[in-house]
Design a protein around this motif. Structure first.
Motif, PDB file in Angstrom:
ATOM      1  N   UNK A 166     -13.911 -10.105  20.704  1.00 25.09           N
ATOM      2  CA  UNK A 166     -14.575  -8.696  20.853  1.00 25.09           C
ATOM      3  C   UNK A 166     -15.178  -8.217  19.322  1.00 25.09           C
ATOM      4  N   UNK A 167     -14.593  -8.490  18.365  1.00 24.37           N
ATOM      5  CA  UNK A 167     -14.817  -7.844  17.188  1.00 24.37           C
ATOM      6  C   UNK A 167     -15.863  -8.374  16.238  1.00 24.37           C
ATOM      7  N   UNK A 168     -16.777  -7.704  16.243  1.00 22.49           N
ATOM      8  CA  UNK A 168     -17.963  -8.252  15.403  1.00 22.49           C
ATOM      9  C   UNK A 168     -18.571  -6.947  14.618  1.00 22.49           C
ATOM     10  N   UNK A 169     -19.799  -7.094  14.077  1.00 24.21           N
ATOM     11  CA  UNK A 169     -20.534  -5.995  13.173  1.00 24.21           C
ATOM     12  C   UNK A 169     -21.136  -5.177  14.173  1.00 24.21           C
ATOM     13  N   UNK A 170     -20.909  -5.141  15.229  1.00 22.47           N
ATOM     14  CA  UNK A 170     -21.619  -3.953  16.208  1.00 22.47           C
ATOM     15  C   UNK A 170     -20.451  -3.134  16.794  1.00 22.47           C
ATOM     16  N   UNK A 171     -19.164  -3.453  16.414  1.00 24.67           N
ATOM     17  CA  UNK A 171     -17.940  -2.526  16.820  1.00 24.67           C
ATOM     18  C   UNK A 171     -17.993  -1.441  15.960  1.00 24.67           C
ATOM     19  N   UNK A 172     -18.107  -0.330  16.524  1.00 26.48           N
ATOM     20  CA  UNK A 172     -17.635   1.087  15.556  1.00 26.48           C
ATOM     21  C   UNK A 172     -16.360   1.127  15.679  1.00 26.48           C
ATOM     22  N   UNK A 173     -15.288   0.827  16.576  1.00 30.15           N
ATOM     23  CA  UNK A 173     -14.175   1.099  16.500  1.00 30.15           C
ATOM     24  C   UNK A 173     -13.178   0.811  17.873  1.00 30.15           C
ATOM     25  N   UNK A 174     -12.079   1.212  18.061  1.00 31.95           N
ATOM     26  CA  UNK A 174     -11.416   0.860  19.215  1.00 31.95           C
ATOM     27  C   UNK A 174     -10.746   2.290  19.647  1.00 31.95           C
ATOM     28  N   UNK A 175     -10.735   2.791  20.878  1.00 28.71           N
ATOM     29  CA  UNK A 175      -9.817   3.966  21.350  1.00 28.71           C
ATOM     30  C   UNK A 175      -8.581   3.408  21.837  1.00 28.71           C
ATOM     31  N   UNK A 176      -7.546   3.880  21.524  1.00 33.95           N
ATOM     32  CA  UNK A 176      -6.138   3.543  21.842  1.00 33.95           C
ATOM     33  C   UNK A 176      -5.468   4.733  22.178  1.00 33.95           C
ATOM     34  N   UNK A 177      -4.776   4.519  23.232  1.00 34.97           N
ATOM     35  CA  UNK A 177      -3.526   5.596  23.674  1.00 34.97           C
ATOM     36  C   UNK A 177      -2.296   4.955  23.423  1.00 34.97           C
ATOM     37  N   UNK A 178      -1.659   5.434  22.828  1.00 30.64           N
ATOM     38  CA  UNK A 178      -0.155   4.977  22.177  1.00 30.64           C
ATOM     39  C   UNK A 178       1.115   5.840  22.234  1.00 30.64           C
ATOM     40  N   UNK A 179       1.803   5.916  23.032  1.00 31.69           N
ATOM     41  CA  UNK A 179       2.184   5.053  24.168  1.00 31.69           C
ATOM     42  C   UNK A 179       0.932   5.135  25.281  1.00 31.69           C
ATOM     43  N   UNK A 180       0.522   3.711  25.727  1.00 28.34           N
ATOM     44  CA  UNK A 180      -0.387   3.894  26.676  1.00 28.34           C
ATOM     45  C   UNK A 180      -0.122   4.530  27.989  1.00 28.34           C
ATOM     46  N   UNK A 181      -1.188   4.395  28.943  1.00 27.35           N
ATOM     47  CA  UNK A 181      -1.129   5.223  30.149  1.00 27.35           C
ATOM     48  C   UNK A 181       0.051   4.765  31.164  1.00 27.35           C
ATOM     49  N   UNK A 182       0.543   3.571  30.607  1.00 28.71           N
ATOM     50  CA  UNK A 182       1.675   3.093  31.502  1.00 28.71           C
ATOM     51  C   UNK A 182       3.088   3.800  30.862  1.00 28.71           C
ATOM     52  N   UNK A 183       2.801   4.325  29.869  1.00 30.70           N
ATOM     53  CA  UNK A 183       4.060   4.798  29.015  1.00 30.70           C
ATOM     54  C   UNK A 183       4.728   3.961  28.082  1.00 30.70           C
ATOM     55  N   UNK A 184       3.832   2.904  27.951  1.00 32.82           N
ATOM     56  CA  UNK A 184       4.222   1.945  27.036  1.00 32.82           C
ATOM     57  C   UNK A 184       3.960   1.980  25.579  1.00 32.82           C
ATOM     58  N   UNK A 185       5.005   1.679  24.700  1.00 34.87           N
ATOM     59  CA  UNK A 185       4.508   1.618  23.112  1.00 34.87           C
ATOM     60  C   UNK A 185       3.611   0.317  22.976  1.00 34.87           C
ATOM     61  N   UNK A 186       2.417   0.683  22.354  1.00 29.41           N
ATOM     62  CA  UNK A 186       1.636  -0.670  22.039  1.00 29.41           C
ATOM     63  C   UNK A 186       2.261  -1.132  20.663  1.00 29.41           C
ATOM     64  N   UNK A 187       3.149  -2.281  20.930  1.00 32.11           N
ATOM     65  CA  UNK A 187       4.012  -2.772  19.934  1.00 32.11           C
ATOM     66  C   UNK A 187       2.970  -3.493  18.759  1.00 32.11           C
ATOM     67  N   UNK A 188       2.061  -3.915  19.391  1.00 30.70           N
ATOM     68  CA  UNK A 188       1.128  -4.896  18.247  1.00 30.70           C
ATOM     69  C   UNK A 188       0.264  -3.937  17.436  1.00 30.70           C
ATOM     70  N   UNK A 189       0.456  -2.702  17.559  1.00 37.07           N
ATOM     71  CA  UNK A 189      -0.618  -1.621  16.881  1.00 37.07           C
ATOM     72  C   UNK A 189      -0.823  -2.028  15.534  1.00 37.07           C
ATOM     73  N   UNK A 190       0.278  -2.829  14.855  1.00 37.08           N
ATOM     74  CA  UNK A 190      -0.299  -2.948  13.519  1.00 37.08           C
ATOM     75  C   UNK A 190      -0.914  -4.308  13.188  1.00 37.08           C
ATOM     76  N   UNK A 191      -0.870  -5.306  14.188  1.00 37.92           N
ATOM     77  CA  UNK A 191      -2.011  -6.478  14.175  1.00 37.92           C
ATOM     78  C   UNK A 191      -3.213  -6.181  14.736  1.00 37.92           C
ATOM     79  N   UNK A 192      -3.364  -5.026  15.662  1.00 35.87           N
ATOM     80  CA  UNK A 192      -4.495  -4.454  16.318  1.00 35.87           C
ATOM     81  C   UNK A 192      -5.518  -3.690  15.131  1.00 35.87           C
ATOM     82  N   UNK A 193      -4.491  -2.971  14.289  1.00 34.10           N
ATOM     83  CA  UNK A 193      -5.150  -2.238  13.121  1.00 34.10           C
ATOM     84  C   UNK A 193      -5.884  -3.035  12.188  1.00 34.10           C
ATOM     85  N   UNK A 194      -5.071  -3.974  11.875  1.00 34.59           N
ATOM     86  CA  UNK A 194      -5.427  -4.878  10.739  1.00 34.59           C
ATOM     87  C   UNK A 194      -6.796  -5.593  11.277  1.00 34.59           C
ATOM     88  N   UNK A 195      -6.759  -6.079  12.423  1.00 37.36           N
ATOM     89  CA  UNK A 195      -7.867  -6.777  12.938  1.00 37.36           C
ATOM     90  C   UNK A 195      -8.958  -5.900  13.154  1.00 37.36           C
TER      91      UNK A 195
END
Lengths: 441, 471
Positions: free
Chosen positions: B204-233
């Protein structure tokens, strides 16, 4: 936790709870968080205060704000707050409830919102009101978006230059990102120019028009002919109003407006440095399903008892997500209660008398200021209710400083270099005379 | 709670007054002297009631309401923690309430100190650089944060970044705020563990992407463990990371969004920082940004300086917490949620079994009592039955990832006894459902009204009081 009043867990409680969960320490509950994200430093906060220390801390801060007698308005009005209001709004059943999702145990909230909607409708003459918006300017911005969404492919909204600056700025901000073009209607003798409006409507791209009922000069605008012109151009007519004045002034409905917006602050909400206030939005029936925000409706339960629920929710973000009419979720419910209690106490008679007092005292100040010889009339004979502008013949900053030193806040400078004064029913004749004496030096 | 059926309009008697204003003098000039074209033709139909009428009416209404001060309020994603009373006193100090919003800054040093102190404190807690306090609620903060992201790209001449990635588990306000900000929404899926699927994100990541909205922990109450990788990408692709602070409570005193790579975030002072929800506001949704976005922070999104009265309350709470107590806030909230989850997971379906943060989601009952032509008890039924037992219901049917979601968030201000009481009732209700789901279908039985006819309300909208109608 020992020594902190908001954390009730004893060491023994924590031990038992950890046992049930099957971990050995509180830190184990964060085993899913990468270790280097756990903050290891000391938080750069002050030492924890006791309640008494917190009280002293704020008493000290409060004492640094000199208490001024307010002779300014421009979107925030120093009306009197009857003591009943905070007494009611501080009732914790109202104060500590959430949005009334569980209607069976939220009939208190739902009923006062229904009453609020009814009162906004009778003040504005409109058919439908929502449950509140953040403030007047955001309500105006949302109304402009509503006009564009309803206005099939038309992308421009017209704003009167006589709107208060903070309203224009917020509408500009929302419009910039949503992709709405804004254009400004010229001013003629301190009022929105009908010819200016007509000219701009010719473009054919106008979805909505925003005009104030009482404008930034305090002048009550005569909007005769506006509705016909705007509707002929198939645009939405939105009127920005001070609801306190609507109890005597011609209503948005009588002017032929489609939507009425404004700030409920003038209905007895303290100035409080700008918030919390309450925006209102009401409209004609045909726009009901385009309204942003919560709406409360009446229905029955199985036993036939009159009941109230959040309704028409298919407009809202939690159902429609990106297709919702707005992103608004929390609004200003408790402040809606505030103004509902205010309007209940005041009634039609009190609202009328309040405006009469504002009218009389502001005209008294107007005449007294002219007598000082330090001001010139800007819009002679223009009708005003509690607020007016004059052209100062001396330095504005010097004037403001002199007022401040005497304990007044007034002579607010407008964008055109005039100064504005506002007189509410809270200002006594003695205060007005003292203000004038201060200016006289 | 007892049923009280009046509306204030029905108490009205012509000539009765509840106001106290000076009488007009006989020679006074009033609004009648305004030109007729500027005056309304008839007085508004406001009630005419005495002061006692008003006090008694609203006191009666309040008694049909349930608040945090009434009882346990485990409404997921809403963080219904205790609202300290000292904060109310501070917010009502006359020297704060009397400040006009257009006063010059040099005449309001006390207010300035409040904003500066809050800015420093929130920066310390979140790892962001600075905050704006103008947004009046969480969704308003989201909108403001997204405007900042757009402004950042516009300032770089990067005009094609008009799409934003939103996880399918996000709060409804996320896509709605993005739409109001003129952004196109791109949904990223959750994986089987309930987390953002990094493999679904990458393409999904291309040069039309302004950003990503994240809720962390998410709405299941779970910590988004891959946040480092997501932030890098996301950063590699030129996008920014937005942090939805609705779920900040478990991270207070433990983890800072700024350290996880988030560029912009909002906080809900009416959730994480203990200010009362007021039946749906006033809230406050300050937005914090990292250093490079500070130039874009000063957006005019509301009339004046935001909800000052709410900001005062939150500041008082933070001063009480201080550096000594801040570290326990998130931990104790997380402890309570996991305790309830472990105590009920044999009777309620737990779709994701890992450690949760401040909240978690069940997907309905293990045994809903269905069979032999009997309809089983639903999540709605469980929620309504809880009202009978004196509890507010959890958030239901959200997140949308499951059909029977029950989202429970206890907060750190609730004692073990309170949680034990709730657990016991939830077990009782599960037993009732298994034995006779009809008890639940008919619930609530002990509230001022039963389940109202919502279809009727929508089909035949009565949205205001009309004298003489069947009200």
């Amino acid at each position: 936790m020992a020594g902190f009043p908001y954390f009730p867990q004893t060491d023994e409680d924590i031990r038992l709870m950890l046992n049930r969960i099957g971990v050995s320490s509180l830190d184990d509950l964060y085993a899913d968080v990468p270790a280097d994200y756990i903050y290891k430093g000391e938080y750069d906060l002050q030492d924890a205060m006791t309640e008494q220390e917190v009280r002293s801390f704020f008493e000290d801060l409060a004492s640094r704000n000199p208490r001024l007698t307010v002779f300014a308005g421009s979107g925030a009005y120093d009306h009197y707050t009857p003591s009943v209001i905070p007494y009611i709004t501080q009732r914790s059943e109202f104060l500590t409830a959430y949005t009334p999702y569980q209607c069976e145990i939220s009939q208190g909230t739902l009923r006062y919102i229904f009453e609020y909607q009814s009162m906004i409708c009778t003040l504005t003459g409109m058919d439908v009101s929502n449950a509140s918006m953040y403030d007047g300017p955001t309500a105006a911005a949302e109304a402009m978006r509503m006009a564009v969404v309803s206005g099939r492919k038309k992308g421009t909204v017209l704003l009167s230059k006589t709107l208060l600056p903070h309203v224009r700025r917020v509408v500009e901000t929302y419009s910039r990102y949503y992709g709405i073009k804004t254009a400004y209607i010229e001013t003629l003798s301190g009022q929105t120019s009908a010819d200016g409006l007509k000219e701009l409507l010719c473009s054919g791209d106008v979805a909505g028009v925003l005009v104030p009922s009482v404008n930034r000069y305090g002048i009550i605008e005569n909007l005769t002919g506006f509705a016909d012109m705007i509707h002929e151009a198939k645009a939405m007519f939105v009127l920005y109003c001070d609801p306190s004045t609507l109890s005597v002034l011609r209503t948005p409905s009588e002017w032929g407006a489609d939507v009425a917006v404004g700030d409920g602050q003038s209905l007895g909400i303290p100035l409080c440095y700008g918030g919390p206030y309450v925006g209102f939005m009401s409209c004609r029936k045909e726009y009901m399903r385009k309204l942003p925000g919560r709406i409360v409706g009446q229905t029955k339960d199985a036993a036939g008892r009159r009941s109230f629920v959040l309704t028409l929710q298919a407009r809202e973000q939690h159902i429609r997500r990106e297709k919702a009419t707005s992103n608004i979720c929390s609004n200003e419910s408790l402040m809606a209660l505030w103004v509902t209690v205010y309007m209940s106490l005041m009634g039609p008679e009190g609202m009328k008398r309040l405006n009469d007092i504002c009218f009389e005292r502001s005209h008294y100040l107007y005449n007294e200021l002219l007598k000082t010889g330090k001001f010139r009339e800007v819009f002679p004979g223009a009708p005003f209710l509690k607020e007016f502008v004059m052209e100062p013949l001396t330095s504005v900053s010097g004037l403001q400083k002199r007022l401040y030193d005497a304990g007044f806040f007034g002579a607010l400078e407008t964008e055109d270099g005039y100064v504005s004064f506002c007189v509410t029913e809270k200002r006594t004749k003695e205060e007005i005379d003292r203000l004038v004496a201060t200016i006289n030096g | 709670m007892k049923y009280y059926d009046k509306l204030i309009f029905e108490l009205s008697r012509k000539g009765r007054t509840g106001f106290s204003l000076p009488a007009s003098s006989s020679d006074s000039i009033g609004t009648e002297t305004l030109p007729a074209v500027l005056r309304r033709s008839s007085a508004p139909a406001l009630p005419e009631v005495s002061e006692l009428d008003v006090v008694r009416h609203y006191t009666n209404l309040s008694q049909m309401n349930f608040g945090v001060d009434t009882g346990f309020y485990p409404l997921g994603s809403c963080t219904m923690k205790y609202n300290p009373k000292i904060n109310e006193e501070i917010a009502s100090m006359p020297a704060f309430q009397g400040l006009h919003p257009l006063q010059a800054e040099w005449t309001t040093p006390g207010a300035k100190a409040v904003y500066e102190g809050m800015d420093r404190a929130l920066a310390a807690i979140t790892g962001m650089k600075h905050f704006t306090f103008r947004p009046c609620a969480g969704a308003h903060g989201e909108l403001t944060g997204l405007m900042i992201i757009r402004e950042y790209h516009i300032s770089r001449g990067d005009l094609k970044r008009t799409r934003i990635i939103v996880p399918d588990s996000a709060h409804g306000t996320n896509p709605a705020s993005a739409a109001v900000c003129g952004l196109e929404i791109v949904e990223v899926k959750s994986n089987a563990d309930g987390l953002v699927d990094v493999n679904d994100l990458k393409p999904l990541l291309d040069d039309t992407i302004a950003g990503i909205m994240m809720t962390n922990p998410n709405t299941l109450g779970l910590f988004e463990k891959d946040i480092r990788r997501i932030a890098e990408l996301v950063h590699e692709a030129g996008g920014l990371l937005y942090y939805d602070g609705a779920n900040m409570n478990p991270l207070i005193g433990m983890v800072r969004p700024g350290d996880m790579g988030f560029d912009v975030m909002h906080l809900n002072l009416h959730k994480s920082f203990s200010t009362p929800h007021g039946g749906g506001g006033p809230g406050s949704g300050p937005v914090g940004v990292c250093a490079r976005l500070v130039p874009f922070l000063d957006l005019c999104v509301s009339g004046f300086h935001g909800n000052f009265g709410v900001i005062l309350r939150a500041y008082a709470y933070i001063l009480m917490l201080g550096k000594q107590n801040v570290g326990m806030c998130g931990k104790l909230a997380t402890l309570g949620a996991n305790y309830i989850k472990e105590s009920l997971k044999d009777l309620y379906k737990l779709p994701v079994s890992s450690i949760c943060k401040h909240e978690f989601v069940f997907d309905g009952l293990v045994n809903d009592g269905s069979g032999e032509g009997k309809e089983g008890a639903t999540t709605l039924d469980v929620a309504k039955r809880l009202l009978d037992y004196g509890y507010h219901a959890p958030t239901i049917y959200f997140p949308l990832l499951f059909h029977q979601s029950i989202m429970i968030e206890p907060t750190e201000t609730e004692s073990k006894e309170t949680l034990d009481g709730f657990i016991e009732v939830m077990r009782t209700i599960a037993g009732e459902a298994a034995a006779n789901p009809d008890i639940l279908h008919g619930a609530p039985h002990n509230t001022p009204i039963g389940r109202p006819d919502e279809t009727l309300a929508a089909r035949n909208p009565i949205l205001k009081y009309q004298d003489g109608c069947d009200c």
